[in-house]
Design a protein around this motif. Structure first.
Motif, mmCIF file in Angstrom:
data_model
loop_
_atom_site.group_PDB
_atom_site.id
_atom_site.type_symbol
_atom_site.label_atom_id
_atom_site.label_comp_id
_atom_site.label_asym_id
_atom_site.label_seq_id
_atom_site.Cartn_x
_atom_site.Cartn_y
_atom_site.Cartn_z
ATOM 1 N N GLU A 2 0.840 -1.191 0.000
ATOM 2 C CA GLU A 2 0.000 0.000 0.000
ATOM 3 C C GLU A 2 0.879 1.246 0.000
ATOM 4 N N TYR A 3 0.353 2.313 -0.579
ATOM 5 C CA TYR A 3 1.069 3.584 -0.566
ATOM 6 C C TYR A 3 0.058 4.723 -0.652
ATOM 7 N N GLN A 4 0.529 5.924 -0.438
ATOM 8 C CA GLN A 4 -0.325 7.102 -0.499
ATOM 9 C C GLN A 4 0.076 7.972 -1.676
ATOM 10 N N ILE A 5 -0.904 8.653 -2.253
ATOM 11 C CA ILE A 5 -0.637 9.632 -3.301
ATOM 12 C C ILE A 5 -1.235 10.964 -2.878
ATOM 13 N N SER A 6 -0.581 12.033 -3.258
ATOM 14 C CA SER A 6 -1.054 13.383 -2.941
ATOM 15 C C SER A 6 -1.794 13.948 -4.143
ATOM 16 N N LEU A 7 -2.961 14.529 -3.899
ATOM 17 C CA LEU A 7 -3.773 15.120 -4.939
ATOM 18 C C LEU A 7 -3.795 16.630 -4.789
ATOM 19 N N GLN A 8 -4.303 17.302 -5.801
ATOM 20 C CA GLN A 8 -4.420 18.750 -5.727
ATOM 21 C C GLN A 8 -5.331 19.139 -4.563
ATOM 22 N N GLY A 9 -4.994 20.213 -3.900
ATOM 23 C CA GLY A 9 -5.785 20.661 -2.767
ATOM 24 C C GLY A 9 -5.361 20.036 -1.452
ATOM 25 N N GLY A 10 -4.291 19.231 -1.498
ATOM 26 C CA GLY A 10 -3.788 18.635 -0.272
ATOM 27 C C GLY A 10 -4.430 17.317 0.117
ATOM 28 N N ARG A 11 -5.390 16.836 -0.690
ATOM 29 C CA ARG A 11 -6.025 15.562 -0.364
ATOM 30 C C ARG A 11 -5.065 14.406 -0.633
ATOM 31 N N ARG A 12 -5.251 13.325 0.099
ATOM 32 C CA ARG A 12 -4.418 12.142 -0.054
ATOM 33 C C ARG A 12 -5.292 10.913 -0.224
ATOM 34 N N LYS A 13 -4.829 9.972 -1.024
ATOM 35 C CA LYS A 13 -5.534 8.706 -1.203
ATOM 36 C C LYS A 13 -4.588 7.546 -0.904
ATOM 37 N N PHE A 14 -5.170 6.471 -0.365
ATOM 38 C CA PHE A 14 -4.438 5.236 -0.131
ATOM 39 C C PHE A 14 -4.704 4.277 -1.289
ATOM 40 N N ILE A 15 -3.639 3.703 -1.824
ATOM 41 C CA ILE A 15 -3.747 2.762 -2.929
ATOM 42 C C ILE A 15 -3.155 1.420 -2.507
ATOM 43 N N HIS A 16 -3.875 0.351 -2.813
ATOM 44 C CA HIS A 16 -3.396 -1.009 -2.527
ATOM 45 C C HIS A 16 -3.125 -1.707 -3.853
ATOM 46 N N GLU A 17 -1.875 -2.117 -4.059
ATOM 47 C CA GLU A 17 -1.495 -2.816 -5.280
ATOM 48 C C GLU A 17 -1.060 -4.231 -4.955
ATOM 49 N N ARG A 18 -1.455 -5.156 -5.823
ATOM 50 C CA ARG A 18 -0.994 -6.527 -5.697
ATOM 51 C C ARG A 18 -0.853 -7.118 -7.097
ATOM 52 N N GLY A 19 0.106 -8.007 -7.250
ATOM 53 C CA GLY A 19 0.354 -8.597 -8.564
ATOM 54 C C GLY A 19 1.686 -9.313 -8.572
ATOM 55 N N TYR A 20 2.300 -9.374 -9.748
ATOM 56 C CA TYR A 20 3.598 -10.027 -9.855
ATOM 57 C C TYR A 20 4.362 -9.452 -11.040
ATOM 58 N N ALA A 21 5.651 -9.675 -11.019
ATOM 59 C CA ALA A 21 6.516 -9.207 -12.096
ATOM 60 C C ALA A 21 6.845 -10.382 -13.011
ATOM 61 N N ARG A 22 6.756 -10.156 -14.306
ATOM 62 C CA ARG A 22 7.056 -11.208 -15.277
ATOM 63 C C ARG A 22 8.485 -11.051 -15.777
ATOM 64 N N LYS A 23 9.180 -12.183 -15.897
ATOM 65 C CA LYS A 23 10.550 -12.185 -16.390
ATOM 66 C C LYS A 23 10.620 -12.666 -17.836
ATOM 67 N N GLY A 24 11.605 -12.129 -18.562
ATOM 68 C CA GLY A 24 11.864 -12.584 -19.910
ATOM 69 C C GLY A 24 12.816 -13.770 -19.897
ATOM 70 N N SER A 25 13.155 -14.265 -21.076
ATOM 71 C CA SER A 25 14.039 -15.423 -21.172
ATOM 72 C C SER A 25 15.430 -15.135 -20.632
ATOM 73 N N ASP A 26 15.793 -13.853 -20.566
ATOM 74 C CA ASP A 26 17.112 -13.486 -20.053
ATOM 75 C C ASP A 26 17.106 -13.304 -18.535
ATOM 76 N N GLY A 27 15.944 -13.553 -17.904
ATOM 77 C CA GLY A 27 15.864 -13.435 -16.452
ATOM 78 C C GLY A 27 15.551 -12.040 -15.953
ATOM 79 N N LYS A 28 15.443 -11.077 -16.857
ATOM 80 C CA LYS A 28 15.143 -9.713 -16.460
ATOM 81 C C LYS A 28 13.632 -9.482 -16.444
ATOM 82 N N VAL A 29 13.196 -8.620 -15.535
ATOM 83 C CA VAL A 29 11.780 -8.296 -15.446
ATOM 84 C C VAL A 29 11.354 -7.491 -16.663
ATOM 85 N N THR A 30 10.294 -7.977 -17.353
ATOM 86 C CA THR A 30 9.820 -7.313 -18.562
ATOM 87 C C THR A 30 8.524 -6.531 -18.359
#
Length: 199
Positions: free
Chosen positions: A22-50
């Motif tokens: 989770e993280y927070q973002i700042s909006l115009q006017g001083g408002r803040r929102k909480f964001i929850h992200e979930r997922g995964y990173a995909r790797k290429g054949s070279d082992g690097k995240v694509t």
């Protein structure tokens, strides 16, 4: 700005593993929102995240409810209405259980039904019951917040996903759990489709 992510999640993204933060973002006017992200990173054949695959959800209403619940704040009702959440209270010592009309609706039950801890648990998908029972015991023993995602089975057989958040409180010399529940079926459906589309 990132306020609650940690090195574990950053390492997960770099290494192609699952992440959940989770993280927070700042909006115009001083408002803040909480964001929850979930997922995964995909790797290429070279082992690097694509690329990163996942969901981002605005959980500001949920955070406001958690804060109001912890403070026994009058603003809790307004926050719950905004998030379409229902409230409930459990006394594990006596088995007494009460729930708002919205909480009952989320569980596919009529607004006038009377529940006990046992009958409320019967509405939970069988495979998820041990996790809930353990969570309730832990919250009552330690005072830490209870936060669980699990399935409920409506009387007609429909399966829905819900999220519960609760805090232990002292009421009349006894500890009780006071919390809220909301339906997260749509979010779970999006996450499942995302996983299917990347395989």
């Amino acid at each position: 700005d990132v306020c609650s992510s940690d090195l574990t999640n950053l390492d997960a993204i770099k290494n192609g593993a699952a992440f959940d933060f989770e993280y927070q973002i700042s909006l115009q006017g001083g408002r803040r929102k909480f964001i929850h992200e979930r997922g995964y990173a995909r790797k290429g054949s070279d082992g690097k995240v694509t690329g990163l695959f996942g969901t981002a959800q605005d959980v500001t209403d949920e955070k406001l409810m958690q804060k109001a619940l912890a403070e026994n704040d009058k603003r809790l009702r307004n926050a719950m209405e905004a998030a379409r959440a229902g409230s409930w209270e459990l006394n594990p010592a006596t088995g007494e259980f009460s729930a708002s009309a919205r909480a009952l609706e989320i569980h596919g039950l009529p607004a006038d039904v009377a529940l006990t801890q046992q009958s409320a648990m019967a509405n939970v998908f069988p495979a998820d019951r041990p996790c809930i029972e353990a969570g309730v015991q832990r919250a009552m023993a330690t005072g830490e917040a209870l936060r669980l995602e699990h399935r409920v089975q409506w009387p007609d057989g429909t399966l829905r996903w819900v999220e519960n958040y609760a805090q232990r409180r002292l009421d009349g010399g006894q500890f009780v759990l006071v919390g809220f529940v909301r339906d997260i079926t749509n979010r779970k459906s999006v996450e499942a489709k995302l996983v299917e589309s990347t395989h």
